[in-house]
Scaffold this motif. Sequence first.
Motif, mmCIF file in Angstrom:
data_model
loop_
_atom_site.group_PDB
_atom_site.id
_atom_site.type_symbol
_atom_site.label_atom_id
_atom_site.label_comp_id
_atom_site.label_asym_id
_atom_site.label_seq_id
_atom_site.Cartn_x
_atom_site.Cartn_y
_atom_site.Cartn_z
ATOM 1 N N UNK A 34 29.006 43.221 3.842
ATOM 2 C CA UNK A 34 29.406 44.329 2.988
ATOM 3 C C UNK A 34 30.711 44.954 3.452
ATOM 4 N N UNK A 35 31.250 45.818 2.618
ATOM 5 C CA UNK A 35 32.530 46.486 2.895
ATOM 6 C C UNK A 35 32.403 47.348 4.147
ATOM 7 N N UNK A 36 33.316 47.108 5.109
ATOM 8 C CA UNK A 36 33.308 47.880 6.356
ATOM 9 C C UNK A 36 34.275 49.055 6.293
ATOM 10 N N UNK A 37 34.770 49.352 5.122
ATOM 11 C CA UNK A 37 35.692 50.481 4.976
ATOM 12 C C UNK A 37 37.106 50.059 4.676
ATOM 13 N N UNK A 38 37.369 48.740 4.707
ATOM 14 C CA UNK A 38 38.724 48.274 4.433
ATOM 15 C C UNK A 38 38.926 47.884 2.975
ATOM 16 N N UNK A 39 37.873 48.012 2.142
ATOM 17 C CA UNK A 39 38.009 47.717 0.725
ATOM 18 C C UNK A 39 37.741 46.278 0.347
ATOM 19 N N UNK A 40 37.165 45.476 1.293
ATOM 20 C CA UNK A 40 36.907 44.065 1.013
ATOM 21 C C UNK A 40 35.444 43.740 1.283
ATOM 22 N N UNK A 41 34.864 42.890 0.439
ATOM 23 C CA UNK A 41 33.479 42.441 0.595
ATOM 24 C C UNK A 41 33.479 40.916 0.705
ATOM 25 N N UNK A 42 32.690 40.417 1.680
ATOM 26 C CA UNK A 42 32.633 38.967 1.899
ATOM 27 C C UNK A 42 31.489 38.389 1.072
ATOM 28 N N UNK A 43 31.805 37.353 0.270
ATOM 29 C CA UNK A 43 30.815 36.772 -0.638
ATOM 30 C C UNK A 43 30.788 35.259 -0.462
ATOM 31 N N UNK A 44 29.750 34.633 -1.018
ATOM 32 C CA UNK A 44 29.585 33.175 -0.947
ATOM 33 C C UNK A 44 29.159 32.678 -2.314
ATOM 34 N N UNK A 45 29.830 31.608 -2.771
ATOM 35 C CA UNK A 45 29.450 30.981 -4.024
ATOM 36 C C UNK A 45 28.419 29.891 -3.793
ATOM 37 N N UNK A 46 28.642 29.015 -2.832
ATOM 38 C CA UNK A 46 27.692 27.965 -2.425
ATOM 39 C C UNK A 46 27.905 27.704 -0.946
ATOM 40 N N UNK A 47 27.360 26.618 -0.425
ATOM 41 C CA UNK A 47 27.438 26.363 1.011
ATOM 42 C C UNK A 47 28.857 26.093 1.474
ATOM 43 N N UNK A 48 29.723 25.688 0.554
ATOM 44 C CA UNK A 48 31.083 25.312 0.951
ATOM 45 C C UNK A 48 32.127 26.348 0.565
ATOM 46 N N UNK A 49 31.819 27.303 -0.302
ATOM 47 C CA UNK A 49 32.816 28.257 -0.780
ATOM 48 C C UNK A 49 32.377 29.669 -0.461
ATOM 49 N N UNK A 50 33.188 30.362 0.349
ATOM 50 C CA UNK A 50 32.971 31.774 0.625
ATOM 51 C C UNK A 50 34.299 32.406 0.970
ATOM 52 N N UNK A 51 34.363 33.723 0.875
ATOM 53 C CA UNK A 51 35.604 34.423 1.160
ATOM 54 C C UNK A 51 35.493 35.894 0.782
ATOM 55 N N UNK A 52 36.629 36.607 0.860
ATOM 56 C CA UNK A 52 36.664 38.035 0.584
ATOM 57 C C UNK A 52 37.155 38.300 -0.839
ATOM 58 N N UNK A 53 36.587 39.349 -1.439
ATOM 59 C CA UNK A 53 37.038 39.851 -2.742
ATOM 60 C C UNK A 53 37.155 41.368 -2.642
ATOM 61 N N UNK A 54 38.022 41.993 -3.442
ATOM 62 C CA UNK A 54 38.096 43.464 -3.415
ATOM 63 C C UNK A 54 36.752 44.080 -3.821
ATOM 64 N N UNK A 55 36.328 45.070 -3.054
ATOM 65 C CA UNK A 55 35.037 45.715 -3.334
ATOM 66 C C UNK A 55 35.022 46.370 -4.714
ATOM 67 N N UNK A 56 36.168 46.897 -5.154
ATOM 68 C CA UNK A 56 36.227 47.559 -6.453
ATOM 69 C C UNK A 56 36.162 46.586 -7.617
ATOM 70 N N UNK A 57 36.232 45.261 -7.314
ATOM 71 C CA UNK A 57 36.188 44.256 -8.361
ATOM 72 C C UNK A 57 34.779 43.769 -8.632
ATOM 73 N N UNK A 58 33.801 44.150 -7.807
ATOM 74 C CA UNK A 58 32.442 43.639 -7.941
ATOM 75 C C UNK A 58 31.448 44.792 -7.906
ATOM 76 N N UNK A 59 30.263 44.535 -8.464
ATOM 77 C CA UNK A 59 29.137 45.465 -8.410
ATOM 78 C C UNK A 59 28.101 44.861 -7.471
ATOM 79 N N UNK A 60 27.830 45.542 -6.334
ATOM 80 C CA UNK A 60 27.014 44.976 -5.253
ATOM 81 C C UNK A 60 25.577 45.463 -5.391
ATOM 82 N N UNK A 61 24.631 44.518 -5.178
ATOM 83 C CA UNK A 61 23.199 44.829 -5.151
ATOM 84 C C UNK A 61 22.649 44.342 -3.811
ATOM 85 N N UNK A 62 22.536 45.245 -2.823
ATOM 86 C CA UNK A 62 22.079 44.874 -1.489
ATOM 87 C C UNK A 62 20.562 44.791 -1.459
#
Length: 543
Positions: free
Chosen positions: A504-532
Amino acid sequence: RGWGTVGDQFDNLEKHTQWGIEFVEKYTKFVKERSEIETNYAKQIRNLSKKYQPKKNSREEEESKYTFCRAFLTTLNELNDYAGQHEVIAENLTSQIILELSRYLQDLKTERKSHFHDGRKAQQHIESSWKQLEACKRRFERDCKEADRAQQYFEKMDADINVTKADVEKARQQAQMRHQMAADSKGEYSSYLQKFNQEQNDHYFTIIPTIFQKLQDMEERRIERIGLCMKTFADVDRQVLPIVGKCLDGMTKAAESIEPKTDSKQVVESYKSGFEPPGDVEFEDYGQAMKRAASETSLSNTREGKEKPPGKTKPKLWPFIKNKNKGSGPEDFSHLPPEQRRKKLQGKIDELNKDIQKEMDQRDALTKMKDVYVKNPQMGDPASVDPRLSEIAQTIEKLQSEVQKFEVSSVPKTMYVFTVYLLCVCWPLSSPDGSYTEEQTSETQVKANTHPIPTTTTPEFDDEFDDEETLPTIGTCKALYPFEGHNEGTISVAEGELLYVIEEDKGDGWTRVRRNEDEEGYVPTSYVEVFLETNAKGAMTYI
C-alpha cells in the motif's frame, strides 16, 4: 359536381384551401378569447364574493340575526358557485374545442401540403414534357428548312453548266443528308407528340382530378369539423345551465326568506333598555316660598349619575420599521444586527478556511512530487515545482490575512487554521531519509493520506523487483483512470482493470500492484480505488 371538373384552377384552389385554414385559425382564436373572458369573469365574480363576505369580528354574530344578512350571505355563496360554472365553461372550451382544433390544424396543414406538392409535381412534369415537345418541333422545323435549302442549292448547282460534276455530287449528297435528318426529326417529333398527348390526357383527366378530389374531401372534413365545434360551443354553455339555474334558484330562495317583521322585531330585542317611560311633569309654582320638589318619576332622575366617563385615548402603535439597508451592504456586514452579522462573518471565515485547506492539500502534493524528483532526477526537475509552491504560499498567506480580518469582528475562534499551517509548513512531513516516523501527529497523518495530484512520474524503487521474494497480496484495486507506465518500476493499467495490491501507499503517492506472476509495479494511488483485506493470508494464485 366535384372539384375535378374545375380543370386548370390549381392556383385558385390553393388560395381557397389556404383561406379555409386561416378561417379555422380565426375561429380557434375566437374561442380562446371567449375562454379567457369566462376565466376573467369567473375570477372577478369570485373576488367580488370574497370581498363582501362578512369579516371575522364580533359584529358577524350580530348581523347573522337578521334574515336579510343571512340572505345576502347565501347570495354570495351561490355567486361563488356561479363563478365556478363559468370556470367549467372556460375549461371545456379549452379541452373540447381549442386543443382539438389546434391538433386538427397541424394535420390539415400537413395533408394540404402533401396534396399540393403532388399537384405541383404533376404540373412541373407536364410543363417539362411540353418544353421537350416544343424542342422536338423546333428541331424538326429547322431540319426541314435546312433540307429545303440544300435541295434548292443542289438543283441550282445541277443546272449550272460551269459547275464540275464533283461539286454537283457533293451538293446532291448534302441534300440527301439534310432530307434524312429532316425525316429523323419528323419521326422523333411524331413519337414524342403521341407520348405528350397521352401524358396530357392522363394529367387533365386522371392525375389532377384525383388530387382535386382529395382536396375536396379535405375541405369538406374541415367544414364539418367547424360545424361540430360550433355545436360544441353552444353545448358547453347548455351543460352548465342546470347548475347555474340551481344557483339562481338559491339566490331567489334566499331573497324570499327575508322577513321584514322578524328583522324589525329583532331590532327591538337588540336595543330595548327595559326602562319605564317618564311620568307627567308637575306644575311648579314659583310664587310660593317653597323648594321645588322634583318628581321621582321625572325624566331628570333617570339621567342622574349617568355621565359617561371620559373616553380613553388609545395609545398609538409604534410604526413598523422598514429596513433601509437593502442590498449587499459593507464587506464586514456592519449593517446587520449583531446575531445576523456574527453568522455572516462565521460563514465567510469557514469559506476562507476551506480555500486554505485546499491550497495546503495542493502544496503537500507538490511537495511529495518534488521529493520524488529529488530522489529520482531522471523523472523530473525539482526546481520546476518551486514557482507553483511559491504561488500557493502567497495565496495561503493572503487567505490567512483575510481570515484574521474577519475574525477581528467575529467571536473568538479556535486556532485550527494556524495549527494546520504550522504543522504543514514548519513540521517536516518525513525524516531526512524519506521514511515517516511514528511520532507524527494525527493532523500530519491526515495530510499523509491525502491523494497527490495525479502524475506520471515514479519514485525510486532501488531495483527491489530483482532481489526480493514474491510479496503476498494484501487486497485488490480497480483502476479509475488509464496509466501508461513508461518509466522503469511502473506498470501500465487500463481504466476499469482489476489488480492485486501487494504494497500500500507509504505516503509517497504510489501503490504497488500485481497483474499476474510476471507483471507487477507501481501506479499512482490517486489513479486506483484500493480494497484492502482485513486478514491477508499470503500469496494468491493468478490466472
